[in-house]
Design a protein around this motif. Sequence first.
Motif, PDB file in Angstrom:
ATOM      1  N   PRO A 198       0.820  -1.216   0.000  1.00  0.00           N
ATOM      2  CA  PRO A 198       0.000   0.000   0.000  1.00  0.00           C
ATOM      3  C   PRO A 198       0.853   1.265   0.000  1.00  0.00           C
ATOM      4  O   PRO A 198       1.892   1.324   0.668  1.00  0.00           O
ATOM      5  CB  PRO A 198      -0.817  -0.120   1.286  1.00  0.00           C
ATOM      6  N   LEU A 199       0.429   2.239  -0.743  1.00  0.00           N
ATOM      7  CA  LEU A 199       1.053   3.560  -0.742  1.00  0.00           C
ATOM      8  C   LEU A 199       0.366   4.367   0.355  1.00  0.00           C
ATOM      9  O   LEU A 199      -0.854   4.486   0.372  1.00  0.00           O
ATOM     10  CB  LEU A 199       0.854   4.237  -2.100  1.00  0.00           C
TER      11      LEU A 199
ATOM     12  N   THR B 192      -7.988   8.856  -1.895  1.00  0.00           N
ATOM     13  CA  THR B 192      -7.173   7.636  -1.942  1.00  0.00           C
ATOM     14  C   THR B 192      -7.831   6.557  -2.807  1.00  0.00           C
ATOM     15  O   THR B 192      -7.136   5.798  -3.485  1.00  0.00           O
ATOM     16  CB  THR B 192      -6.910   7.080  -0.533  1.00  0.00           C
ATOM     17  N   ASP B 193      -9.153   6.499  -2.794  1.00  0.00           N
ATOM     18  CA  ASP B 193      -9.849   5.540  -3.673  1.00  0.00           C
ATOM     19  C   ASP B 193      -9.571   5.868  -5.147  1.00  0.00           C
ATOM     20  O   ASP B 193      -9.334   4.968  -5.964  1.00  0.00           O
ATOM     21  CB  ASP B 193     -11.353   5.568  -3.420  1.00  0.00           C
TER      22      ASP B 193
ATOM     23  N   GLN C 256      -2.865   0.077  -7.241  1.00  0.00           N
ATOM     24  CA  GLN C 256      -2.333  -0.476  -6.006  1.00  0.00           C
ATOM     25  C   GLN C 256      -3.102   0.131  -4.833  1.00  0.00           C
ATOM     26  O   GLN C 256      -3.706   1.204  -4.976  1.00  0.00           O
ATOM     27  CB  GLN C 256      -0.834  -0.184  -5.859  1.00  0.00           C
ATOM     28  N   PRO C 257      -3.100  -0.513  -3.681  1.00  0.00           N
ATOM     29  CA  PRO C 257      -3.805   0.047  -2.527  1.00  0.00           C
ATOM     30  C   PRO C 257      -3.174   1.369  -2.099  1.00  0.00           C
ATOM     31  O   PRO C 257      -1.948   1.508  -2.096  1.00  0.00           O
ATOM     32  CB  PRO C 257      -3.621  -1.017  -1.439  1.00  0.00           C
ATOM     33  N   VAL C 258      -4.008   2.328  -1.758  1.00  0.00           N
ATOM     34  CA  VAL C 258      -3.541   3.628  -1.245  1.00  0.00           C
ATOM     35  C   VAL C 258      -4.268   3.880   0.075  1.00  0.00           C
ATOM     36  O   VAL C 258      -5.487   3.818   0.141  1.00  0.00           O
ATOM     37  CB  VAL C 258      -3.825   4.776  -2.239  1.00  0.00           C
TER      38      VAL C 258
ATOM     39  N   ALA D  64       5.224   6.409   5.930  1.00  0.00           N
ATOM     40  CA  ALA D  64       4.428   7.063   4.888  1.00  0.00           C
ATOM     41  C   ALA D  64       5.325   7.326   3.693  1.00  0.00           C
ATOM     42  O   ALA D  64       6.555   7.417   3.821  1.00  0.00           O
ATOM     43  CB  ALA D  64       3.816   8.360   5.399  1.00  0.00           C
ATOM     44  N   ASP D  65       4.711   7.429   2.528  1.00  0.00           N
ATOM     45  CA  ASP D  65       5.455   7.642   1.285  1.00  0.00           C
ATOM     46  C   ASP D  65       5.234   9.038   0.718  1.00  0.00           C
ATOM     47  O   ASP D  65       6.093   9.577   0.017  1.00  0.00           O
ATOM     48  CB  ASP D  65       5.013   6.612   0.238  1.00  0.00           C
TER      49      ASP D  65
END
Length: 319
Positions: free
Chosen positions: A46-47, A70-71, A79-81, A100-101
Amino acid sequence: MNQQIKLGIGITATILGSIAIAHHQQIVQSIATNLSGSPAVAQAQPLKIVFPTRSSAGTTDLPTKAKAVTDFLSKELQQPVEAVFGDDTAAVEALRADRADVAFLSSRPALKAKQLANASFYLAEVRANYSGGHTYKSIFVVPKNSPLKSGKSEATLSQLRGKKIVFTSPTSGSGFIFPVAELVQMKLVPDRDRLTGFFGQVAYGGGYDKALQSVLRGQSDVAAVSEYTLGAPYITPAEASTLRVLYSISGVPAHGISIDDDVPVAKRKQIVAAMLKLNQPANNKLLRDLYNSTQLVEVNHDKHLKPMKDALARAGMQP
């Protein structure tokens, strides 16, 4: 050994081997599914994006608004966020500790994020009430009937000697850092620690609205705030009509988005491209709802944040 017995043993070994392989594959499949819900998603980490709570309008029901963003990004990036919440300090720490990124940050924390996490600032927010698009003004505000005369010279700010000033907060860019840097540049004060030698009283409102109310109520002669605070939701139009700008400072860097350098270059480009799609009419409401921004624009980290870095240095403060 009997030929039939040999044949039976061979067939049995083959069957057992096939069962063992199938069982191993089932175990691997089960682990992947338990980790992520589906084998395909298991390989996509996940990001994580930090959404800080801001005192300005646009942060009401932030979790719901952040989830909508985020969706959208999850679909764009395949990819999941995930959304993470906290103030600017927590956001910088999350980047530093690889929790966190990506983070939405104001300019001073963005400098800190570069220093501690080597995260760079890629996108700046544009608002309709920013006079510079992705920069805005820091202003000194006084009552409309104040004897102090508005202007753009050293003489204008010299009038504040012995006056009661209220700053937004000691960490505010437009409500403290830029105003103090301007006073230092004009040699009216030595640095941020010796303001009382010039002003008759120094106070901190703890927010734009409270700083402005201090002037409206006659508790302070002047307030240092952002240009976009002279109206709702900070004060009413009627209250705003009783105030005027004494002096303004242009070029305060807008808030925006920093990305950790641990994120691969190709992925960083994808994140920026996905974020920029929030500018498109079909998606723009997601961005506007989040922090009242109308657009995101690509900026150079050093160029965009240089005014804040210079202001901090003049005021005798660290990033």
